[in-house]
Design a protein around this motif. Structure first.
Motif, short mmCIF file in Angstrom:
data_model
loop_
_atom_site.label_atom_id
_atom_site.label_comp_id
_atom_site.label_asym_id
_atom_site.label_seq_id
_atom_site.Cartn_x
_atom_site.Cartn_y
_atom_site.Cartn_z
N VAL A 7 0.83 -1.21 0.00
CA VAL A 7 0.00 0.00 0.00
C VAL A 7 0.87 1.26 0.00
N ILE A 8 1.91 1.28 0.82
CA ILE A 8 2.74 2.50 0.86
C ILE A 8 3.42 2.71 -0.49
N GLU A 23 -10.11 0.59 -5.63
CA GLU A 23 -9.04 0.48 -6.63
C GLU A 23 -7.71 0.15 -5.91
N LEU A 24 -7.48 0.81 -4.79
CA LEU A 24 -6.25 0.56 -4.02
C LEU A 24 -6.26 -0.86 -3.47
N GLY A 25 -7.45 -1.28 -2.97
CA GLY A 25 -7.57 -2.64 -2.44
C GLY A 25 -7.23 -3.66 -3.50
N SER A 26 -7.78 -3.48 -4.71
CA SER A 26 -7.47 -4.53 -5.71
C SER A 26 -6.02 -4.43 -6.17
N LEU A 35 -7.09 -4.04 4.02
CA LEU A 35 -6.65 -2.70 3.60
C LEU A 35 -6.74 -1.72 4.77
N ASP A 36 -7.82 -1.80 5.52
CA ASP A 36 -7.98 -0.92 6.71
C ASP A 36 -6.84 -1.15 7.69
N GLU A 41 -1.82 0.65 10.13
CA GLU A 41 -0.41 0.37 10.42
C GLU A 41 0.48 1.52 9.88
N LEU A 42 0.16 1.99 8.67
CA LEU A 42 0.95 3.10 8.11
C LEU A 42 0.80 4.36 8.95
#
Ligand code: BTN
Length: 327
Positions: A7-8, A23-26, A35-36, A41-42
């Protein structure tokens, strides 16, 4: 690669744009809950994320330090193979030295957003507000004592100057110069300092290369006694530290590798690199070293032997980098 790393990477690489959550999840191959978790975590690691109901999410720039963004695909053999980032430590040099007790510490880059007791040369403090600058120490485990400290010190100044420049496109590239033994200057003011130390940990020699680079802030002259500057002051905007860290690690890896594989040829190249960037050759300077002052014309800077000065009294003196400073 874990989901937070994916993700980062996705957020960071979409420089100006937004990601819709689905879109980010896929793209990260993660369901909503995962994803959450990754976004949480980020956030705990200090990244600031901006959310908009219409356009989704994006990473606020410049980003906080992130080991994955520093390490990923970095073209290095040893220095910077791994990175670890802390919110705050006493001094990254101490944390780096202590990490040498662990296996696989060799080449590790230890970074922090802030230091409680950052150290400069000659027992001075190194000041840097949280989250603004590069505070980094590299661990080199050297049980056989193959890496000369003086050469590592001089090469690091050069690596910082080259690495900082390499991080920018030619149109925005700052021109760094060097002041012996290891200050990196921008427009005549201090941009970065280097503190190389050797320690013994678990019975082995450990070389710790500490680097402080003023990226988004520099202390006022009244606090430190000399003029300092930062990359953001020169560029007129907040600056992302990640490319600068990567640039410096790549150059440092090249120089340290060069010294260890063919010392004679590396020393020649370091000397040439220094002469090109150091305005001190042939100039008159006063140098303080171990309680004495020497004034005269700088004849040569040797990465192993030190600086050679033709004093006003007509004698040649060699001054080692360790314990020396230019007044
Ligand atoms: C100098 O006085 O010019 C050397 C400054 C070195 C500062 C860096 S910041 C990261 C590392 N940790 C420290 O405590 N000092 C070095």
């Amino acid at each position: 690669m874990d989901t937070a790393e994916k993700v980062i990477e996705l957020l960071y690489d979409r420089r100006e744009g937004w990601w819709l959550m689905h879109e980010l999840g896929s793209a990260a191959d993660a369901g909503t809950a995962e994803l959450d978790r990754a976004m949480g975590e980020l956030g705990r690691r200090g990244q600031r994320l901006e959310y908009s109901p219409a356009t989704g999410v994006r990473l606020c720039r410049p980003p906080a330090l992130d080991a994955h963004l520093i390490e990923r695909d970095l073209p290095v053999k040893r220095v910077g193979r791994h990175a670890i980032c802390f919110p705050v430590v006493d001094s990254t040099n101490e944390t780096a030295a202590d990490s040498a007790r662990q296996e696989h510490a060799d080449g590790l880059a230890v970074l922090a957003e802030a230091q409680r007791a950052g150290r400069g040369r000659h027992g001075r403090r190194w000041l840097s507000p949280p989250g603004a600058n590069i505070l980094m120490s590299v661990v080199l485990v050297d049980p056989a004592g193959l890496l000369p400290l003086e050469a590592a010190t001089i090469a690091t100044g050069l690596a910082v100057a080259e690495g900082v420049e390499a991080a920018f496109e030619p149109s925005r590239r700052p021109a760094c110069s060097l002041k012996w033994p290891n200050d990196v200057l921008l427009e005549g003011m201090k941009l970065a300092g280097v503190l190389v130390e050797q320690r013994r940990r678990a019975g082995k020699r450990v070389v710790v290369i500490g680097i402080g680079i003023n990226v988004n802030a520099s202390p006022p002259e009244s606090d430190i006694g000399y003029a300092a500057t930062s990359l953001s002051a020169r560029l007129g905007e907040e600056t992302d530290r990640i490319p600068v860290i990567r640039g410096v690690l790549v150059k440092l890896d090249e120089w340290i590798g060069g010294i260890l594989s063919d010392q004679a040829s590396a020393i020649k190249r370091i000397r040439t690199g220094w002469e090109r960037r150091c305005g001190m050759i042939d100039q008159r300077h006063t140098i303080a070293s171990h309680g004495r002052r020497h004034t005269g014309r700088v004849m040569e800077i040797d990465p192993l032997e030190g600086l050679t000065l033709l004093t006003d009294a007509g004698t040649q003196v060699r001054i080692a980098a360790e314990g020396a400073s230019v007044l």
